[in-house]
Design an enzyme around this catalytic site. Structure first.
Site, mmCIF file in Angstrom:
data_model
loop_
_atom_site.group_PDB
_atom_site.id
_atom_site.type_symbol
_atom_site.label_atom_id
_atom_site.label_comp_id
_atom_site.label_asym_id
_atom_site.label_seq_id
_atom_site.Cartn_x
_atom_site.Cartn_y
_atom_site.Cartn_z
ATOM 1 N N GLY A 164 0.788 -1.219 0.000
ATOM 2 C CA GLY A 164 0.000 0.000 0.000
ATOM 3 C C GLY A 164 0.822 1.272 0.000
ATOM 4 O O GLY A 164 1.997 1.292 -0.371
ATOM 5 N N CYS A 165 0.175 2.358 0.458
ATOM 6 C CA CYS A 165 0.766 3.697 0.341
ATOM 7 C C CYS A 165 2.042 3.871 1.149
ATOM 8 O O CYS A 165 2.849 4.746 0.856
ATOM 9 C CB CYS A 165 -0.257 4.747 0.758
ATOM 10 S SG CYS A 165 -1.721 4.825 -0.308
ATOM 11 N N ASN A 166 2.225 3.071 2.193
ATOM 12 C CA ASN A 166 3.434 3.199 3.007
ATOM 13 C C ASN A 166 4.646 2.502 2.390
ATOM 14 O O ASN A 166 5.775 2.676 2.835
ATOM 15 C CB ASN A 166 3.219 2.614 4.399
ATOM 16 C CG ASN A 166 2.663 1.201 4.371
ATOM 17 O OD1 ASN A 166 1.442 1.043 4.322
ATOM 18 N ND2 ASN A 166 3.504 0.175 4.387
ATOM 19 N N ALA A 167 4.430 1.690 1.337
ATOM 20 C CA ALA A 167 5.440 0.734 0.874
ATOM 21 C C ALA A 167 6.712 1.364 0.338
ATOM 22 O O ALA A 167 7.767 0.724 0.335
ATOM 23 C CB ALA A 167 4.840 -0.184 -0.196
ATOM 24 N N MET A 368 2.012 6.581 5.192
ATOM 25 C CA MET A 368 0.970 5.871 5.937
ATOM 26 C C MET A 368 0.222 4.961 4.983
ATOM 27 O O MET A 368 0.063 5.291 3.804
ATOM 28 C CB MET A 368 -0.020 6.856 6.555
ATOM 29 C CG MET A 368 0.607 7.834 7.541
ATOM 30 S SD MET A 368 1.419 9.243 6.750
ATOM 31 C CE MET A 368 0.010 10.201 6.272
#
Length: 381
Positions: A164-167, A368
């Site tokens: 996801g966006c934190n990756a 996040m």
């Protein structure tokens, strides 16, 4: 964080003190340095009010979600309209094909720009780490790009899928270690997010939150390991440390799972996510800075994921940041929407173009995403 390859204790010099040895090791320790960044988007962009008309959204509550998002335009690859002017939802197989095509196209462009700014060639690349969460590929995106661009087939590679966006920061953590363990060799983290390939086109509030927010984008960041003694006056910051926090009580609050009603994968974002993330931002950032004896007031540059207006507001309030601190974050959201794992690198690129960083200054990178997760990194110019 990285592997310390420099510390050697000479057996024939027992008089060497621990303090001297520690000082020498600290002086010559290998750290990963950021040496270039590049971004790319898909060709077509849409204003938020334009999308409402194209998608024929009439529900006042759904329209309000789009128009109060703090997003001006986003790059998207929408399905063509049928004879009646309706954008017909694509089958899951077509969406996977779209993801593959867009990820390769955007990824290749971002990688070329990144390497050009780093003063490097494709032939210099020794490790390629690709990140994506908007589709599944086997073989992975790294293999497809190596074939597409003619990169040396002996280049080592990693694919991070579905975080996801934190990756992007998860990948940066791993690759910074690789760079430190291979001084002088070039490695790249590439985040390619074809969010158009993860859209479910309907007029429900669940999909409205997602469809009002995400855009297509890719970003690449180049790293090279150097030691503090030989680095000279290179402009790129060194990566000093990382800190993570997974909020296990909110593990289902952000997810990409199978929607049985629609017969396709679909994103879900819990409306409480901004407040959950905001409440946990302070302890993880303070943990990151505390290991170096730093305070938040000593951080000169903040590069926060463009997760959405409410997410940014929650982080600002909980960390005591100013609007100036998150100017690049809000600028990326305004011009590109949320480009998932690539977002923080779009902000980093803007900071580099601004040309305001100075030697010795500190920066915090923050992302996040699902888990729910907060990832942070500390860098120094």
């Amino acid at each position: 964080m990285g592997v310390d390859l420099s510390m050697t204790i000479s057996l024939d010099r027992p008089e060497t003190s621990t303090a001297t040895t520690t000082t020498t090791a600290a002086t010559t320790a290998t750290k990963a340095r950021i040496i270039g960044v590049g971004t790319a988007v898909t060709p077509t962009s849409y204003a938020q009010d334009e999308l409402l008309d194209l998608l024929q959204i009439t529900d006042p509550k759904v329209r309000s979600v789009f128009l109060n998002s703090a997003i001006g335009r986003r790059h998207l690859s929408l399905p063509p309209a049928d004879d009646a002017g309706v954008r017909v939802p694509e089958a899951q197989g077509d969406l996977l094909d779209k993801h593959k095509r867009l990820a390769v196209e955007m990824g290749a462009e971002a990688l070329r720009i990144c390497l050009e700014r780093a003063g490097a060639e494709l032939s210099d690349l020794r490790h390629l780490c690709c990140v994506t969460s908007t589709g599944f590929l086997t073989p992975g995106l790294s293999a497809l790009l190596i074939r597409e661009l003619g990169i040396d087939r002996h280049c080592s590679r990693t694919d991070i899928v579905g975080m996801g966006c934190n990756a992007g920061l998860n990948a940066l953590n791993v690759v910074a270690g690789w760079a430190a363990a291979h001084p002088g060799e070039l490695t790249v983290v590439l985040c390619a997010e074809a969010c158009s390939a993860a859209y479910a086109l309907d007029s429900t509030m669940r999909t409205a939150v997602v469809n009002s927010l995400f855009g297509d984008g890719a970003a690449a960041i180049a790293l090279r390991g150097d030691d503090l003694a030989s680095a000279g006056s290179a402009a790129g910051p060194r990566i000093l440390d990382f800190a993570s926090c997974i909020i296990t009580d909110a593990v289902d609050a952000m997810r990409y799972d199978w929607d049985r009603d629609l017969g396709r994968f679909s994103f879900y974002l819990d409306p409480q996510i901004p407040y959950v993330v905001g409440a946990h931002a302070e302890p993880v950032v303070d943990r990151l800075l505390g290991r170096r004896g730093l305070r938040r007031s000593e951080i000169d540059h903040w590069l926060v994921h463009s997760g959405g207006k409410k997410v940014i507001d929650a982080v600002v309030v909980n960390l005591g940041l100013s609007r100036h601190d998150v100017r690049h974050t809000t600028g990326v959201l305004r011009d590109n929407g949320n480009v998932s794992s690539a977002s923080f690198l779009f902000s980093y690129e803007r900071l580099q173009h601004e040309g305001v960083t100075g030697p010795g200054e500190y920066g915090v990178l923050m992302t996040m995403g699902p888990g729910s997760t907060i990832e942070t990194a500390l860098v120094q110019w």
